[in-house]
Design a protein around this motif. Sequence first.
Motif, short mmCIF file in Angstrom:
data_model
loop_
_atom_site.label_atom_id
_atom_site.label_comp_id
_atom_site.label_asym_id
_atom_site.label_seq_id
_atom_site.Cartn_x
_atom_site.Cartn_y
_atom_site.Cartn_z
N VAL A 134 27.66 -32.22 14.76
CA VAL A 134 28.94 -32.79 15.19
C VAL A 134 29.09 -34.23 14.68
CG1 VAL A 134 28.17 -33.69 17.44
CG2 VAL A 134 30.53 -32.88 17.19
N TYR A 228 29.00 -26.52 16.01
CA TYR A 228 28.35 -27.80 15.84
C TYR A 228 26.91 -27.73 16.37
CZ TYR A 228 32.85 -29.65 14.43
OH TYR A 228 34.01 -29.87 13.74
N GLU A 257 34.31 -34.83 24.43
CA GLU A 257 33.76 -34.95 23.08
C GLU A 257 32.91 -33.75 22.66
OE1 GLU A 257 31.96 -38.73 22.37
OE2 GLU A 257 33.72 -39.82 23.07
N TYR A 258 32.33 -33.07 23.64
CA TYR A 258 31.42 -31.96 23.33
C TYR A 258 31.76 -30.76 24.20
CZ TYR A 258 29.11 -36.12 21.58
OH TYR A 258 28.86 -37.30 20.96
N ASP A 269 39.64 -33.43 14.71
CA ASP A 269 38.70 -34.54 14.69
C ASP A 269 38.00 -34.72 16.03
OD1 ASP A 269 39.24 -35.10 12.07
OD2 ASP A 269 40.77 -36.62 12.52
N HIS A 270 36.80 -35.25 15.97
CA HIS A 270 36.10 -35.72 17.16
C HIS A 270 36.89 -36.94 17.62
CE1 HIS A 270 32.98 -37.88 19.41
NE2 HIS A 270 32.42 -36.70 19.59
N GLN A 275 36.42 -35.06 11.20
CA GLN A 275 35.52 -33.92 10.93
C GLN A 275 35.85 -33.23 9.61
OE1 GLN A 275 32.89 -33.82 12.44
NE2 GLN A 275 32.96 -33.49 14.65
N TRP A 315 38.39 -27.71 20.36
CA TRP A 315 37.12 -27.17 19.91
C TRP A 315 37.25 -25.81 19.29
CZ3 TRP A 315 33.75 -30.51 18.95
CH2 TRP A 315 33.79 -31.71 19.65
#
Length: 316
Positions: A134, A228, A257-258, A269-270, A275, A315
């Motif tokens: 990631v 990721y 974020e995850y 994008d993160h 990304q 995600w």
Amino acid sequence: MNVIRKPSWFIPEREATSEAAFMNRRSLLAAMGLGAVAASTPRAYAAAPFADAATHPNYRDAGRKITPETINATYNNFYEFGSHKQILQEAQSLKTDGWTVTLDGLVEQEMKLSTDDLIAKMGLEERVYRHRCVEAWSMVVPWVGFSLSKLVALASPLSNAKYVRFETFLDDEMARGQRQHWYPWPYVESVTIEEASNDLPFMVMGAYGQVLHKQFGAPIRLHLPWKYGFKSIKSITRISFVEERPKGFWEELQAKEYGFWANVNPEVDHPRWAQATERDLETGERIPTQLFNGYGAEVASLYTGKDEEFGDRLWR
Ligand SMILES: Nc1nc2c(c(=O)[nH]1)N[C@H]1C(S)=C(S)[C@@H](COP(=O)(O)O)O[C@H]1N2
Ligand SMILES: [Mo]
């Protein structure tokens, strides 16, 4: 003799491995019917049966050069041993002798399997997979292991099992990173039962034709090449079949974020970085990131009709 794959920089087995671990891997060979041969050629145990694993025809090459072992083995993410990438030395305190993996939860019968049992029951094959972290770096690794789907079949989950939850050991004597109490140890990850039943998820016990190095998550880790890297949990001790969606280690820390799905997607994008591209671990070159890390043919159908569940598409 199968000693050629050992790079000169690597810690010699006799220094890095306890006597007990040596004996354990000897018994692993005995389970494969190779004990007698191994006993007469002491160094061969580290290579076989991993070096003999047939390469899966669909995963002979990943369209990119395999990342040299020297690079991959000296740049690792393994928070149990520190929150940096120089994990090699610290991870040598991981004790893999006598390791077992428990299969439990919503299954017909709970099971506890040794590494020998796993190899004997599941068999081993080699697959060359791309790995995309990631943090936007990536590599290509020749793993040795077996399809997670085989383990799901062995466990015979009950019809109400919806997720497969994986857990890493908990031992802050052995793994000093676990003394950082602000992290939600033990490391946990999960996938849906449909994802786990796909052929692509790989239970890894070796790499580069050898027993898995400790810093790679010995003796057994997961690799989900279309997700990721943080989903690919290392040093697994327990696999549980559950009804409720478990919260992963990183999701617990920072869900925005995850997230749970974490499918590689160059268009999303993160929150803190793009990304669209990734850095090749060997060359340092930036290359374009592919949807599902290029494994769409294998896994895209798992996600059709799930738009509502994805919500903000973060995600997907
Ligand atoms: N138990 C455990 N598994 C883990 C991690 C970790 O810190 N602990 N890090 C993850 C992350 S973020 C990545 S990118 C990969 C890194 O695998 P590698 O060190 O073999 O490259 O392992 C994943 N699995
Ligand atoms: Mo990662």
